[in-house]
Design an enzyme around this catalytic site. Sequence first.
Site, PDB file in Angstrom:
ATOM      1  N   GLY A  48      -1.271 -20.691 -32.539  1.00 16.88           N
ATOM      2  CA  GLY A  48      -1.047 -22.034 -31.978  1.00 16.88           C
ATOM      3  C   GLY A  48      -2.059 -22.991 -32.570  1.00 16.88           C
ATOM      4  N   TYR A  53      -5.871 -28.020 -28.661  1.00 15.85           N
ATOM      5  CA  TYR A  53      -7.038 -27.133 -28.599  1.00 15.85           C
ATOM      6  C   TYR A  53      -7.047 -26.090 -29.723  1.00 15.85           C
ATOM      7  CZ  TYR A  53      -8.974 -28.950 -24.267  1.00 15.85           C
ATOM      8  OH  TYR A  53      -9.585 -29.742 -23.338  1.00 15.85           O
ATOM      9  N   PHE A  74       4.206 -23.310 -35.314  1.00 19.12           N
ATOM     10  CA  PHE A  74       5.679 -23.299 -35.174  1.00 19.12           C
ATOM     11  C   PHE A  74       6.108 -24.736 -35.391  1.00 19.12           C
ATOM     12  CE2 PHE A  74       9.273 -21.555 -32.247  1.00 19.12           C
ATOM     13  CZ  PHE A  74       9.994 -21.184 -33.365  1.00 19.12           C
ATOM     14  N   LEU A 139      -1.341 -21.023 -27.321  1.00 20.11           N
ATOM     15  CA  LEU A 139       0.058 -21.461 -27.305  1.00 20.11           C
ATOM     16  C   LEU A 139       0.363 -22.262 -26.046  1.00 20.11           C
ATOM     17  CD1 LEU A 139       2.162 -18.358 -28.420  1.00 20.11           C
ATOM     18  CD2 LEU A 139       1.199 -20.172 -29.810  1.00 20.11           C
ATOM     19  N   ALA A 140       1.154 -23.289 -26.199  1.00 20.47           N
ATOM     20  CA  ALA A 140       1.721 -23.992 -25.049  1.00 20.47           C
ATOM     21  C   ALA A 140       3.159 -24.276 -25.432  1.00 20.47           C
ATOM     22  CB  ALA A 140       0.974 -25.289 -24.793  1.00 20.47           C
ATOM     23  N   TYR A 234      -0.649 -27.636 -10.321  1.00 19.26           N
ATOM     24  CA  TYR A 234      -1.139 -26.861 -11.453  1.00 19.26           C
ATOM     25  C   TYR A 234      -1.705 -25.491 -11.033  1.00 19.26           C
ATOM     26  CZ  TYR A 234      -2.456 -25.903 -16.206  1.00 19.26           C
ATOM     27  OH  TYR A 234      -2.517 -25.324 -17.441  1.00 19.26           O
TER      28      TYR A 234
HETATM   29  P1  NAD Z   1      -0.540 -28.448 -27.744  1.00 19.12           P
HETATM   30  O1  NAD Z   1       0.869 -28.750 -27.397  1.00 19.12           O
HETATM   31  O2  NAD Z   1      -1.376 -29.534 -28.286  1.00 19.12           O
HETATM   32  O3  NAD Z   1      -0.647 -27.210 -28.735  1.00 19.12           O
HETATM   33  C1  NAD Z   1       0.129 -26.075 -28.591  1.00 19.12           C
HETATM   34  C2  NAD Z   1       0.249 -25.392 -29.923  1.00 19.12           C
HETATM   35  O4  NAD Z   1       1.041 -24.216 -29.788  1.00 19.12           O
HETATM   36  C3  NAD Z   1       0.916 -26.243 -30.985  1.00 19.12           C
HETATM   37  O5  NAD Z   1       0.218 -26.106 -32.191  1.00 19.12           O
HETATM   38  C4  NAD Z   1       2.318 -25.631 -31.071  1.00 19.12           C
HETATM   39  O6  NAD Z   1       2.933 -25.830 -32.325  1.00 19.12           O
HETATM   40  C5  NAD Z   1       1.976 -24.178 -30.854  1.00 19.12           C
HETATM   41  N1  NAD Z   1       3.107 -23.348 -30.464  1.00 19.12           N
HETATM   42  C6  NAD Z   1       3.914 -23.505 -29.380  1.00 19.12           C
HETATM   43  N2  NAD Z   1       4.825 -22.521 -29.351  1.00 19.12           N
HETATM   44  C7  NAD Z   1       4.599 -21.739 -30.424  1.00 19.12           C
HETATM   45  C8  NAD Z   1       5.206 -20.563 -30.925  1.00 19.12           C
HETATM   46  N3  NAD Z   1       6.232 -19.968 -30.307  1.00 19.12           N
HETATM   47  N4  NAD Z   1       4.716 -20.023 -32.065  1.00 19.12           N
HETATM   48  C9  NAD Z   1       3.664 -20.580 -32.708  1.00 19.12           C
HETATM   49  N5  NAD Z   1       3.040 -21.687 -32.273  1.00 19.12           N
HETATM   50  C10 NAD Z   1       3.510 -22.264 -31.146  1.00 19.12           C
HETATM   51  O7  NAD Z   1      -1.179 -27.861 -26.392  1.00 19.12           O
HETATM   52  P2  NAD Z   1      -2.665 -27.747 -25.859  1.00 19.12           P
HETATM   53  O8  NAD Z   1      -2.796 -28.736 -24.749  1.00 19.12           O
HETATM   54  O9  NAD Z   1      -3.658 -27.727 -26.959  1.00 19.12           O
HETATM   55  O10 NAD Z   1      -2.580 -26.320 -25.168  1.00 19.12           O
HETATM   56  C11 NAD Z   1      -3.133 -25.150 -25.715  1.00 19.12           C
HETATM   57  C12 NAD Z   1      -3.642 -24.270 -24.580  1.00 19.12           C
HETATM   58  O11 NAD Z   1      -4.690 -24.979 -23.896  1.00 19.12           O
HETATM   59  C13 NAD Z   1      -2.579 -23.951 -23.521  1.00 19.12           C
HETATM   60  O12 NAD Z   1      -2.766 -22.651 -23.061  1.00 19.12           O
HETATM   61  C14 NAD Z   1      -2.894 -24.947 -22.412  1.00 19.12           C
HETATM   62  O13 NAD Z   1      -2.451 -24.516 -21.147  1.00 19.12           O
HETATM   63  C15 NAD Z   1      -4.420 -24.957 -22.502  1.00 19.12           C
HETATM   64  N6  NAD Z   1      -5.091 -26.109 -21.869  1.00 19.12           N
HETATM   65  C16 NAD Z   1      -4.685 -27.390 -22.083  1.00 19.12           C
HETATM   66  C17 NAD Z   1      -5.319 -28.428 -21.404  1.00 19.12           C
HETATM   67  C18 NAD Z   1      -4.890 -29.862 -21.600  1.00 19.12           C
HETATM   68  O14 NAD Z   1      -5.239 -30.702 -20.768  1.00 19.12           O
HETATM   69  N7  NAD Z   1      -4.211 -30.201 -22.649  1.00 19.12           N
HETATM   70  C19 NAD Z   1      -6.409 -28.159 -20.553  1.00 19.12           C
HETATM   71  C20 NAD Z   1      -6.812 -26.852 -20.391  1.00 19.12           C
HETATM   72  C21 NAD Z   1      -6.154 -25.810 -21.036  1.00 19.12           C
END
Ligand code: NAD
Length: 393
Positions: A48, A53, A74, A139-140, A234
């Site tokens: 991811g 992140y 992806f 991943l998200a 959440y």
């Molecule tokens: P984001 O949407 O910015 O990034 C998610 C990434 O996952 C992207 O690069 C996407 O292309 C990739 N991805 C999704 N499905 C995929 C797949 N099947 N195969 C390969 N790559 C795939 O999201 P984010 O906010 O950076 O979230 C990442 C993690 O951080 C998650 O677990 C989320 O719950 C956690 N998180 C986010 C926050 C927030 O406020 N944004 C806070 C705490 C924790």
Amino acid sequence: MVIKPKVRGFICTTAHPEGCKAAVKAQIDYVKAQPHSEKGPKKVLIIGASMGYGLASRISAAYSYGAATLGVIFDRAAAGSRTATSGWYNTAAFEEFAAADGLYAKTVNGDANSKEVKDKVIEMIKSDLGKVDCVVYSLAAPRRTAPDGTVYSSVLKTVGESYTNKTINLKDKTVSDITVEPATEEEIRATVKVMGGEDWKLWIEALKAENVIEDDAVTVAYSYIGPKITHPMYADGSIGKAKDDLFAASKEITEKNGIKAYISVNKALVTQSSAAIPIVPLYISILYKVMKEHGVHEGCIEQMNRMFNQKIYSESVITDEEGRIRMDDLEMQEEIQSEVDKLWAEISTENLSDHADLDGYWEDFYKLFGFGIDGVDYDADTDQNVRIPSVEE
Ligand code: NAD
């Protein structure tokens, strides 16, 4: 072509290659300018890796320690007049900068949940790196195809009872009440399948079985807790159940595979994923205002750089009593949360711009897609067809 933002609901359907490149460069420059811990990973797999992140983790590992990075993304290349996804442009830019700086950086583009992608990654580790010493799982996604072919979809709902609280309509800048309905048992199970720890465990088991992960490797996945107002939605909601499963997976990975697995509880930030959660964007807009006023606001890169350098690769790993890394330490400070609470109680459509940092929210949102970045000429003719050097199209 000239590329302009086209916002539909929670996403922007266009992305700007030059803007994404400038945003990646800014993150690299930030990390380069920071002091680094002496210890650090050398060969890192980021699952991811193209946005949010995960991208910030990749940049922090590469530019804090000169680590080789293998990213799983992806994303979609440009096709005709349709731009590529911002994750595609980010990855292309990252590989280009890394190559110029003499750093190994390769990427696998495909569904990280699939066996094919796991096999491809293992093959690349064998041929290029030998073994990885750090695995970031970031991943998200709204759905996942499990190994037996079943497609699960996640929901962002409460558990047990419905919950009513304020939410923001970011488009017309109004605050109104929203009621979030409880998820069914089946929806909760599906959300756990998508955002829980099963796929993370499958990854580590596959890497271990093929002997491509060091015995003393570290793996980290990301979670969120947040304040009480967001809990029904959440931490105690369907996504929270999945995060509980992710936490349980960290313990299981350590027990079964001997790999040190951690959950890092990160700060709430504007990313493509968080924008879709009811109630949370209003909380984020208030939080941004308060944290900026206190001079403690951080974005993904500040968070991930601090996580690597000060929490994981410090003298010893710094965790809370339950063994979680707390990157939400500044967000959850009493003085920050009490101010957020006060503003939350008072906020309405009429006082929205005084009580929340809406401009900051939108600025970050557009930046995710490479728009609104200083020094980029958005009226210039731009080639939307950009190659990721290591990815065959
Ligand atoms: P984001 O949407 O910015 O990034 C998610 C990434 O996952 C992207 O690069 C996407 O292309 C990739 N991805 C999704 N499905 C995929 C797949 N099947 N195969 C390969 N790559 C795939 O999201 P984010 O906010 O950076 O979230 C990442 C993690 O951080 C998650 O677990 C989320 O719950 C956690 N998180 C986010 C926050 C927030 O406020 N944004 C806070 C705490 C924790």
